[in-house]
Motif scaffolding. Structure first.
Motif, PDB file in Angstrom:
ATOM      1  N   THR A   1      -4.296   1.726  -1.110  1.00  0.00           N
ATOM      2  CA  THR A   1      -4.780   1.188  -2.447  1.00  0.00           C
ATOM      3  C   THR A   1      -3.835   0.003  -2.383  1.00  0.00           C
TER       4      THR A   1
ATOM      5  N   PHE B   1       0.580  -1.049   0.078  1.00  0.00           N
ATOM      6  CA  PHE B   1      -0.065   0.004  -0.048  1.00  0.00           C
ATOM      7  C   PHE B   1       0.973   1.262  -0.001  1.00  0.00           C
TER       8      PHE B   1
ATOM      9  N   ASP C   1      -5.533  -3.901  -6.358  1.00  0.00           N
ATOM     10  CA  ASP C   1      -6.073  -2.585  -6.884  1.00  0.00           C
ATOM     11  C   ASP C   1      -7.211  -2.266  -6.005  1.00  0.00           C
ATOM     12  N   ARG C   2      -7.597  -2.833  -5.003  1.00  0.00           N
ATOM     13  CA  ARG C   2      -8.592  -2.368  -4.179  1.00  0.00           C
ATOM     14  C   ARG C   2      -8.289  -1.360  -3.059  1.00  0.00           C
ATOM     15  N   THR C   3      -9.063  -0.242  -2.812  1.00  0.00           N
ATOM     16  CA  THR C   3      -8.889   0.450  -1.874  1.00  0.00           C
ATOM     17  C   THR C   3      -9.418   0.157  -0.197  1.00  0.00           C
TER      18      THR C   3
ATOM     19  N   THR D   1      -1.775  -1.990  -4.253  1.00  0.00           N
ATOM     20  CA  THR D   1      -1.204  -1.935  -5.764  1.00  0.00           C
ATOM     21  C   THR D   1       0.184  -2.759  -5.711  1.00  0.00           C
TER      22      THR D   1
END
Length: 162
Positions: A91, A65, A103-105, A93
């Motif tokens: 996020t 993150f 790619d989720r927050t 990443t």
């Protein structure tokens, strides 16, 4: 953190936010050496950590993150102890503890209690982190926790390479 005695309540109240800015805002892991006493001990969700293990934990978090932001508060100061709540948003990443990027927050919360010495260095920390909530937000754990949901969580962890 300094060789000067830090004895004001307001100065101690600022310690956690300064940590967040240095370690996650600036990705400055060497700040941990300044912030923690050499014999610091961490208690994180029932696991005891050394300085080196804690640094690795933060390195993994930054890797997974890189845009993580911490908001600290409220913070309570009582003598040598500082306690508070934090919220991290970031996020996913990069790889994080073996989990490939989603790619989720996420929005993760935690609480802490840190004891400082007379020079303002952390000597012991207790922290609880909503790890299950993070796994839910990453799509690894189900939103409803049932026996079937537990089985799906295990399958998702295997699929993710954990």
């Amino acid at each position: 953190m300094t060789t000067d005695q830090t004895d004001t309540v307001e100065a101690r109240r600022q310690f956690p936010q300064r940590w967040a800015e240095e370690v996650h805002g600036n990705h400055n892991l060497s700040f941990i050496n300044e912030y923690h006493a050499p014999d610091w001990v961490g208690h994180f969700d029932g696991k005891e950590l050394t300085n080196a293990e804690y640094k690795e934990m933060q390195r993994e978090l930054i890797s997974g993150f890189p845009d993580a932001e911490f908001t600290i508060g409220p913070v309570i100061v009582e003598g040598e102890a500082v306690a508070g709540h934090w919220v991290m948003t970031g996020t996913h990443t990069g790889e994080f503890v073996g989990l490939k990027p989603t790619d989720r927050t996420v929005r993760v919360t935690g609480t802490f209690l840190t004891r400082y010495d007379e020079t303002g260095r952390a000597v012991e920390t207790w922290e609880n982190i909503d790890q299950f909530g993070m796994l839910q937000q990453l799509g690894i754990a189900p939103e409803d926790f049932t026996l079937g949901g537990l089985a799906r969580t295990l399958v998702n962890l295997v699929k993710s390479g954990r």
